[in-house]
Design an enzyme around this catalytic site. Structure first.
Site, short mmCIF file in Angstrom:
data_model
loop_
_atom_site.label_atom_id
_atom_site.label_comp_id
_atom_site.label_asym_id
_atom_site.label_seq_id
_atom_site.Cartn_x
_atom_site.Cartn_y
_atom_site.Cartn_z
N GLU A 116 -7.74 -3.92 -3.11
CA GLU A 116 -6.57 -4.52 -2.46
C GLU A 116 -6.19 -5.85 -3.11
O GLU A 116 -5.90 -6.84 -2.43
CB GLU A 116 -6.82 -4.72 -0.95
CG GLU A 116 -7.03 -3.41 -0.21
CD GLU A 116 -7.04 -3.58 1.32
OE1 GLU A 116 -7.45 -4.66 1.80
OE2 GLU A 116 -6.63 -2.65 2.01
N GLU A 121 -7.23 4.72 1.92
CA GLU A 121 -7.60 4.31 3.28
C GLU A 121 -6.52 4.73 4.26
O GLU A 121 -5.50 4.06 4.39
CB GLU A 121 -7.80 2.78 3.37
CG GLU A 121 -8.98 2.25 2.59
CD GLU A 121 -9.24 0.76 2.83
OE1 GLU A 121 -8.73 0.21 3.84
OE2 GLU A 121 -9.94 0.15 2.01
#
Length: 841
Positions: free
Chosen positions: A184, A253
């Protein structure tokens, strides 16, 4: 042996060798459609299970339940701070035995996505970075910084070499088909600009240079350098496209719920919406979906990050914190996965044809060259049903739902029609003969000890403790002249303390004078408190408490905690006295920690009070008792609802921080599955403890004489602590007549039957249970939800009969949803459903 035979023999040997090499090693590649394993494009369903958040004894069962739930892949981070607690000293044992975990996944016949990071975020202490990294000279985290890159490369290489040595990459015949570098980073790169871009390019190049033979991914990284695949994280990812047309559309995710923070409500995500989000992704050409989390587990010890992240990392995942099935989520997703796999030949063949069917409705149709056809019919309207004409048929779709047609004709699954049972769980108190018999030891509140040191001014907490303890004492003396006016008027002077977090206790002359604590959103605290000072020397001791180090954000090396000041005293003759630049004594940790009071050996090093001498509701108190392991195999937990805040150990192993006194704020209204979900939409526990029960792994217990040690900071009543068993309380089902299901479709497809088949209700209690009674049953138009069903205007009077006959006394039963099972059709022209609740015991 003639020359001909020799040549022939070598050819045969060569063929054998070639086939042997092919059988042990495999190739993983990708194209725009999907990840390809051994030349075959695959729709891959994955689930996150983090090995340190459960125990090795739990792993085989978790992996097996994931496989039964329709998963192909297990995804996990690698936790650097767990594996390298001090520089060059590695740890890969117990619940950090990564190689063992991956081998167990392989034994189960599943693949692995290894997210090496090594930054993980993950609501994990310091985002997975070891705290010692902060003290590497010249370091700046996650940017184009030499010292940081050197450490990151060294650890990444260490992990890759370990995997290679054990032949665990798919290119060596192992289960690892994908690896992730960084995590991320996109949003952070955006914040820091050019050094961030340079770091991204370096990280990708470094990873590719390690020669794993499997593709690398970067999540939330729109500029992932080729050939690294950029992937999506979020509640929904149907809108996402990779940065190159030849890369597959991957969702690393898919958030199954959200984390719990101390002081926050407990989020949950309806199974219907989660299934809808995955179907939306697949219909838009997605080919890899990973549930974050599939099993969330527990933040044992001091591993929770945050700050203020709870010890439970349940995440409302399909497998709950204890490893039990969360129904209907687990079952509803299992049915979804089976429906998707029926469509796989068509899905991996080409791009879908999109057909609008209304303002909020559309169809995605996939066709293969060999004639396979699959369709996804979607109704995005969150409030109303839709009747869709598709092919030459009509289809009814509930609001906010997708129907899956693996042959472009027959519906096998609708995301809003749950065929799986609903399980209501309970925490049943385990009777302990005579209850827990507690002994107590009081922690000292002054820091006159060998391990304290004195400096002028206030020190930052993390730099002082190096995170070896949550606790840091700040102690100073305040001299009060006998002529001070407040001694006559009785108006206490006010002590004001400013702290960077996260919690704080003030002791004046050994007595608790005040407490304050922050929250995840606002960790900083200001405490102003009238304090009872006497003439002469007064000792002010401030106990600063960290509740997990932050796990997300830029400039890790600059984060702080503890009392940074100012610390002032108001209401003296001189007005305001600043104590910030006095001499302060510091002590890292508690005396009880230094004595290892939580351990089997350390507990005997002090005198413990017993019986009537055990003080209740006293701050800074250690309590201990022993107990025998409860019978059976059900998961167990401690109910500490009567306590304030502290930590718990069983046989010397830390279960984690507890904080039931921190009540959940916020709003917990009703929750409709339809409409866009976010972490604030569906929540429970408002006004109650954010976390009351704390998981005690079965494998940590001995048959008898288990040592339980509790350290209470605030003051609680240990006599209210109990051991509980997590088990199924009741099971429900809510099934419409003619509801689509897979079994019926397969019966039709095989040609065994040609008339429409009725759906069935399946009810199953826990492993050591039987259905003892039927609490509610109604075929007709029942209302309400599991636990609070009620009859509607239409009800078949013999609704209970089939369940009494087929289910009571059984662990498992199934009943066909058909009028003749319930004494006939109670209302012929009405769409009926069956609602049932059965008690397990």
């Amino acid at each position: 042996m003639s020359l001909g035979n020799l040549v022939m023999g070598n050819v045969v040997l060569g063929v054998l060798l070639a086939s042997w090499i092919c059988s042990v090693s495999a190739s993983v590649s990708y194209d725009s459609k999907a990840i390809t394993i051994n030349g075959q494009r695959r729709i891959l369903i994955s689930g996150s299970i983090h090995y340190p958040r459960s125990t090795p004894e739990m792993w085989p069962d978790l992996i097996q339940k994931a496989k039964e739930g329709g998963l192909d892949v297990i995804q996990t981070y690698v936790f650097w701070n767990g594996h390298e607690p001090s520089p060059g000293k590695y740890y890969f044992e117990g619940n950090y035995d990564l190689v063992n975990f991956i081998k167990l996944v392989k034994e189960a016949g599943l693949y692995v996505h290894l997210r090496i990071g090594p930054y993980v975020c993950a609501e994990w202490n310091f985002g997975g970075f070891p705290v010692w990294l902060k003290y590497v000279p010249g370091i700046s985290f996650r940017t184009d910084n030499g010292p940081f890159k050197e450490q990151m490369q060294r650890f990444t290489q260490k992990i890759v070499n370990m995997m290679k040595a054990e032949r665990l990459f798919e290119s060596q015949g192992g289960p690892i088909i994908l690896s992730q570098i960084e995590n991320e980073y996109g949003p952070m790169e955006y914040e820091i600009g050019e050094p961030g871009k340079a770091y991204t390019r370096w990280a990708a190049k470094m990873a590719l240079g390690l020669g794993t033979g499997v593709p690398w991914v970067m999540c939330k990284q729109d500029d992932a350098p080729d050939p690294v695949i950029n992937t999506c994280n979020g509640f929904y990812c149907d809108y996402f496209s990779p940065n190159k047309a030849y890369k597959p559309k991957m969702w690393t995710e898919a958030w199954t719920g959200w984390y719990t923070e101390f002081g926050g409500a407990v989020p949950y995500r309806p199974a219907e919406d989660l299934a809808f989000s995955v179907a939306r992704f697949i219909q838009k050409g997605g080919s890899f979906v990973n549930y974050y989390m599939y099993h969330g587990g527990t933040n044992f010890g001091r591993t929770a990050g945050g700050p203020f992240i709870a010890t439970s990392y349940d995440y409302n995942a399909p497998l709950d914190e204890y490893g039990l099935l969360r129904q209907p989520k687990w079952g509803h997703l299992k049915d979804l996965h089976r429906a998707i796999k029926l469509c796989e030949p068509a899905l991996v063949s080409g791009d879908p044809m999109v057909m609008p069917l209304g303002n909020y409705q559309e169809a995605h149709v996939f066709k293969s060259k060999s004639g396979a056809c699959a369709a996804f019919l979607a109704n995005y309207n969150p409030t109303s049903f839709a009747k869709l004409a598709f092919g030459n048929m009509h289809y009814n779709l509930p609001p906010w739902s997708i129907s899956i047609l693996p042959d472009c004709k027959n519906t096998v699954y609708n995301t809003a029609r749950v065929g799986a049972q609903i399980s209501r769980m309970k925490m049943a108190t385990i009777p302990i003969h005579g209850g827990f018999s507690w002994q107590a030891y009081n922690e000292e509140t002054t820091s006159e000890s060998d391990s304290s040191f004195t400096v002028v001014g206030l020190l930052e907490q993390i730099n002082t403790t190096r995170d070896v303890s949550d606790y840091l004492w700040y102690t100073t003396d305040v001299k009060i002249d006998p002529s001070e006016g407040f001694l006559k008027t009785g108006v206490y002077p006010v002590l004001t303390v400013l702290s960077a977090g996260h919690a704080l206790h003030i002791f004046v002359n050994g007595q608790l004078a005040g407490t304050a604590y922050g929250s995840l959103e606002f960790p900083k605290i200001t405490l102003s408190q009238g304090v009872n000072l006497r003439a002469g020397i007064n000792t002010i001791s401030l106990l600063s408490i960290a509740v997990g180090l932050p796990n997300v954000g830029p400039h890790f090396e600059t984060w702080n905690a503890g009392i940074l000041g100012p610390v002032t005293l108001n209401g003296l003759n001189e007005g305001r006295r600043d104590l910030s630049w006095q001499k302060w004594s510091y002590k890292v940790g508690l005396k009880g920690e230094a004595l290892n009071l939580h351990s089997l050996s350390g507990t005997s090093s002090v005198e413990w009070a017993e019986g009537s001498l055990v003080a209740l509701r006293q701050p800074l108190t250690w309590y201990k008792t022993t107990f025998n392991a409860p019978a059976g195999n059900s998961p167990v937990a401690l109910d500490v609802g009567s306590m304030g805040k502290g930590q718990i150990w069983i046989n010397g192993q830390s279960i984690g921080r507890y904080w039931p006194a921190y009540k959940a704020s916020g709003s917990c209204g009703g929750c409709n599955y339809a409409g866009t979900y976010d972490e604030n939409k569906c929540r429970s526990n408002c006004g109650e403890a954010s976390q009351r029960w704390y998981h005690v792994p079965r494998s940590w217990l001995k048959p008898s004489g288990n040592l339980l040690v509790v350290f209470e900071e605030w003051g609680g009543d240990p006599n209210g602590i109990s051991l509980v068993r997590r088990e199924v309380d009741s099971v429900c089902a809510d099934i419409f007549e003619w509801q689509p299901n897979l079994m019926n479709y397969q019966m039709h497809a095989s040609g065994k039957v040609n008339k429409p088949l009725r759906p069935k209700v399946h009810l199953e209690c826990g492993p050591e249970q039987k259905i003892s009674s039927v609490k509610f049953a109604s075929f007709g138009t029942p209302e309400g939800t599991c636990g609070s069903y009620r009859q509607g205007s239409c009800h078949a009077f013999h609704s209970y009969d089939a369940f009494q006959r087929l289910c009571v006394g059984q662990n498992f039963c199934s009943v066909t949803v058909a009028p003749e099972m319930f004494g006939g059709d109670p209302c012929p022209d009405v769409m009926k459903k069956l609602s049932v609740e059965a008690i397990c015991s």
